[in-house]
Design a protein around this motif. Structure first.
Motif, PDB file in Angstrom:
ATOM      1  N   LEU A 145       0.826  -1.210   0.000  1.00  0.00           N
ATOM      2  CA  LEU A 145       0.000   0.000   0.000  1.00  0.00           C
ATOM      3  C   LEU A 145       0.861   1.262   0.000  1.00  0.00           C
ATOM      4  CD1 LEU A 145      -2.888  -0.876   2.491  1.00  0.00           C
ATOM      5  CD2 LEU A 145      -3.131  -0.374   0.055  1.00  0.00           C
ATOM      6  N   ASN A 146       1.897   1.276   0.820  1.00  0.00           N
ATOM      7  CA  ASN A 146       2.748   2.463   0.897  1.00  0.00           C
ATOM      8  C   ASN A 146       3.590   2.642  -0.363  1.00  0.00           C
ATOM      9  OD1 ASN A 146       2.125   3.853   3.305  1.00  0.00           O
ATOM     10  ND2 ASN A 146       3.108   2.241   4.510  1.00  0.00           N
ATOM     11  N   GLY A 147       3.879   1.552  -1.051  1.00  0.00           N
ATOM     12  CA  GLY A 147       4.551   1.668  -2.342  1.00  0.00           C
ATOM     13  C   GLY A 147       3.684   2.404  -3.350  1.00  0.00           C
ATOM     14  N   TYR A 148       2.407   2.041  -3.409  1.00  0.00           N
ATOM     15  CA  TYR A 148       1.476   2.758  -4.280  1.00  0.00           C
ATOM     16  C   TYR A 148       1.351   4.223  -3.841  1.00  0.00           C
ATOM     17  CZ  TYR A 148      -0.323  -1.919  -5.625  1.00  0.00           C
ATOM     18  OH  TYR A 148      -0.468  -3.203  -6.076  1.00  0.00           O
ATOM     19  N   ALA A 149       1.209   4.430  -2.525  1.00  0.00           N
ATOM     20  CA  ALA A 149       0.963   5.783  -2.008  1.00  0.00           C
ATOM     21  C   ALA A 149       2.105   6.737  -2.352  1.00  0.00           C
ATOM     22  CB  ALA A 149       0.742   5.734  -0.497  1.00  0.00           C
ATOM     23  N   ARG A 150       3.339   6.241  -2.329  1.00  0.00           N
ATOM     24  CA  ARG A 150       4.488   7.109  -2.643  1.00  0.00           C
ATOM     25  C   ARG A 150       4.431   7.628  -4.073  1.00  0.00           C
ATOM     26  NH1 ARG A 150       7.224   3.568   0.937  1.00  0.00           N
ATOM     27  NH2 ARG A 150       7.717   2.113  -0.753  1.00  0.00           N
ATOM     28  N   ALA A 151       3.767   6.890  -4.951  1.00  0.00           N
ATOM     29  CA  ALA A 151       3.655   7.320  -6.348  1.00  0.00           C
ATOM     30  C   ALA A 151       2.760   8.548  -6.503  1.00  0.00           C
ATOM     31  CB  ALA A 151       3.121   6.174  -7.204  1.00  0.00           C
ATOM     32  N   LEU A 152       2.022   8.885  -5.446  1.00  0.00           N
ATOM     33  CA  LEU A 152       1.124  10.037  -5.499  1.00  0.00           C
ATOM     34  C   LEU A 152       1.823  11.348  -5.133  1.00  0.00           C
ATOM     35  CD1 LEU A 152      -1.860   8.371  -3.610  1.00  0.00           C
ATOM     36  CD2 LEU A 152      -1.880   9.005  -6.032  1.00  0.00           C
ATOM     37  N   ILE A 153       2.998  11.268  -4.544  1.00  0.00           N
ATOM     38  CA  ILE A 153       3.670  12.457  -4.021  1.00  0.00           C
ATOM     39  C   ILE A 153       4.134  13.360  -5.161  1.00  0.00           C
ATOM     40  CG2 ILE A 153       5.572  13.316  -2.608  1.00  0.00           C
ATOM     41  CD1 ILE A 153       3.514  11.765  -1.022  1.00  0.00           C
ATOM     42  N   GLY A 154       3.861  14.657  -5.000  1.00  0.00           N
ATOM     43  CA  GLY A 154       4.316  15.634  -5.978  1.00  0.00           C
ATOM     44  C   GLY A 154       3.159  16.393  -6.604  1.00  0.00           C
ATOM     45  N   GLU A 155       3.474  17.173  -7.617  1.00  0.00           N
ATOM     46  CA  GLU A 155       2.466  17.932  -8.362  1.00  0.00           C
ATOM     47  C   GLU A 155       1.946  17.030  -9.471  1.00  0.00           C
ATOM     48  OE1 GLU A 155       0.537  21.792  -9.006  1.00  0.00           O
ATOM     49  OE2 GLU A 155       2.068  21.285  -7.527  1.00  0.00           O
ATOM     50  N   ILE A 156       0.717  16.556  -9.347  1.00  0.00           N
ATOM     51  CA  ILE A 156       0.201  15.603 -10.330  1.00  0.00           C
ATOM     52  C   ILE A 156      -1.188  16.013 -10.809  1.00  0.00           C
ATOM     53  CG2 ILE A 156       1.518  13.683  -9.333  1.00  0.00           C
ATOM     54  CD1 ILE A 156      -1.150  12.608  -8.197  1.00  0.00           C
ATOM     55  N   ASP A 157      -1.508  15.568 -12.010  1.00  0.00           N
ATOM     56  CA  ASP A 157      -2.865  15.706 -12.529  1.00  0.00           C
ATOM     57  C   ASP A 157      -3.701  14.598 -11.892  1.00  0.00           C
ATOM     58  OD1 ASP A 157      -5.248  15.562 -14.036  1.00  0.00           O
ATOM     59  OD2 ASP A 157      -4.248  16.335 -15.823  1.00  0.00           O
ATOM     60  N   CYS A 158      -4.700  14.988 -11.110  1.00  0.00           N
ATOM     61  CA  CYS A 158      -5.490  14.024 -10.337  1.00  0.00           C
ATOM     62  C   CYS A 158      -6.788  13.631 -11.034  1.00  0.00           C
ATOM     63  CB  CYS A 158      -5.786  14.593  -8.953  1.00  0.00           C
ATOM     64  SG  CYS A 158      -4.317  14.868  -7.942  1.00  0.00           S
ATOM     65  N   SER A 159      -6.844  13.798 -12.348  1.00  0.00           N
ATOM     66  CA  SER A 159      -8.070  13.484 -13.088  1.00  0.00           C
ATOM     67  C   SER A 159      -8.515  12.043 -12.884  1.00  0.00           C
ATOM     68  CB  SER A 159      -7.869  13.752 -14.579  1.00  0.00           C
ATOM     69  OG  SER A 159      -7.644  15.123 -14.822  1.00  0.00           O
ATOM     70  N   THR A 160      -7.560  11.127 -12.706  1.00  0.00           N
ATOM     71  CA  THR A 160      -7.891   9.717 -12.489  1.00  0.00           C
ATOM     72  C   THR A 160      -8.784   9.536 -11.270  1.00  0.00           C
ATOM     73  OG1 THR A 160      -5.807   9.024 -13.491  1.00  0.00           O
ATOM     74  CG2 THR A 160      -6.903   7.421 -12.078  1.00  0.00           C
ATOM     75  N   PHE A 161      -8.651  10.443 -10.292  1.00  0.00           N
ATOM     76  CA  PHE A 161      -9.390  10.308  -9.035  1.00  0.00           C
ATOM     77  C   PHE A 161     -10.469  11.377  -8.878  1.00  0.00           C
ATOM     78  CE2 PHE A 161      -4.889   9.079  -8.416  1.00  0.00           C
ATOM     79  CZ  PHE A 161      -5.074   7.713  -8.330  1.00  0.00           C
TER      80      PHE A 161
END
Length: 252
Positions: A145-161
């Motif tokens: 879970l934390n491996g996936y979560a780290r991929a969210l860090i930063g300035e990202i386009d959150c359209s997927t969510f």
């Protein structure tokens, strides 16, 4: 605002179960509406309240921040706590009250918002817990879970969510923290960002659990983010496990 001399900042907690959300509604019960009713009784006139942001129906808060302008000159800020709580229903509480600068704005001055989502894992939840947590019958893999979560860090386009009905002009958000931790037998997902899209946290949490349960590779999750396609993500988690935990400000 010329009739008001002071700006009072509040720290607020609420049980969102029986509310239509934070924002005032014409017919449905809302947290903002209940607080403004209490302020009106105290001031004998309508007093608008500004919150740091909206929470949806069923979502709770332990760290909502709001401010209002008052013409009550001689009341110490901490006296607003018992004064308002005596007028509020049991599912809304004022925790702190302090004097703020006249230009302080609970929403526009916020630097970041932190949410926490609670899951009871590996056992049957007590009835009262089901108001405040998602029931998971298994114990998820925290490392995955934390491996996936780290991929969210930063300035990202959150359209997927993003919910398709989200009205935001930009769907870019800066996520500074995203991780899972265990507290007793409760799995907690904590996420901090400058702002959130409508139902974004619940969409992220539902997707992370979906990927973890199927043991999907990290690269597939990263590609999901890049796809900007909500249809490819996991289900939106229900509201009852979500708490607005903390608001940080550029100035005290």
């Amino acid at each position: 605002m010329s009739d008001f001399q002071r700006n009072i900042r509040l720290l607020i907690a609420y049980d969102g179960t029986d509310f239509s959300g934070w924002q005032r509604q014409q017919k449905d019960r809302s947290v903002q509406g209940e607080l403004e009713k209490a302020l009106e009784k105290l001031h004998k006139t309508y007093v608008p309240l500004t919150g740091s942001g909206r929470t949806d129906a069923g979502v709770h808060a332990t760290g909502q921040v709001a401010n209002f302008y008052t013409s009550i000159a001689r009341m110490e800020p901490h006296r607003f706590i018992p004064a308002l709580n005596s007028l509020l229903p049991r599912d809304v509480r004022v925790l702190e009250a302090s004097e703020a600068s006249l230009d302080f704005h609970a929403r526009f001055d916020a630097k970041s918002r932190t949410y926490r989502y609670h899951c009871v894992c590996g056992r049957s939840a007590f009835p009262h817990e089901l108001r405040y947590a998602l029931q998971l019958w298994r114990r998820p893999d925290l490392t995955r879970l934390n491996g996936y979560a780290r991929a969210l860090i930063g300035e990202i386009d959150c359209s997927t969510f993003a919910n398709p009905q989200d009205p935001s002009e930009s769907r870019y958000r800066h996520i500074s923290l995203a991780h899972f931790f265990i507290q007793g037998d409760t799995l907690i997902f904590e996420i901090t960002a400058n702002a959130f899209l409508w139902k974004m946290v619940r969409s992220i949490l539902g997707t992370l659990l979906f990927y973890e349960e199927r043991k999907l590779p990290l690269e597939e999750f990263k590609n999901l983010i890049l796809s900007k396609d909500r249809r490819l993500a996991g289900p939106t988690a229900p509201p009852q496990g979500l708490f607005l935990h903390k608001i940080d400000y550029y100035r005290g």
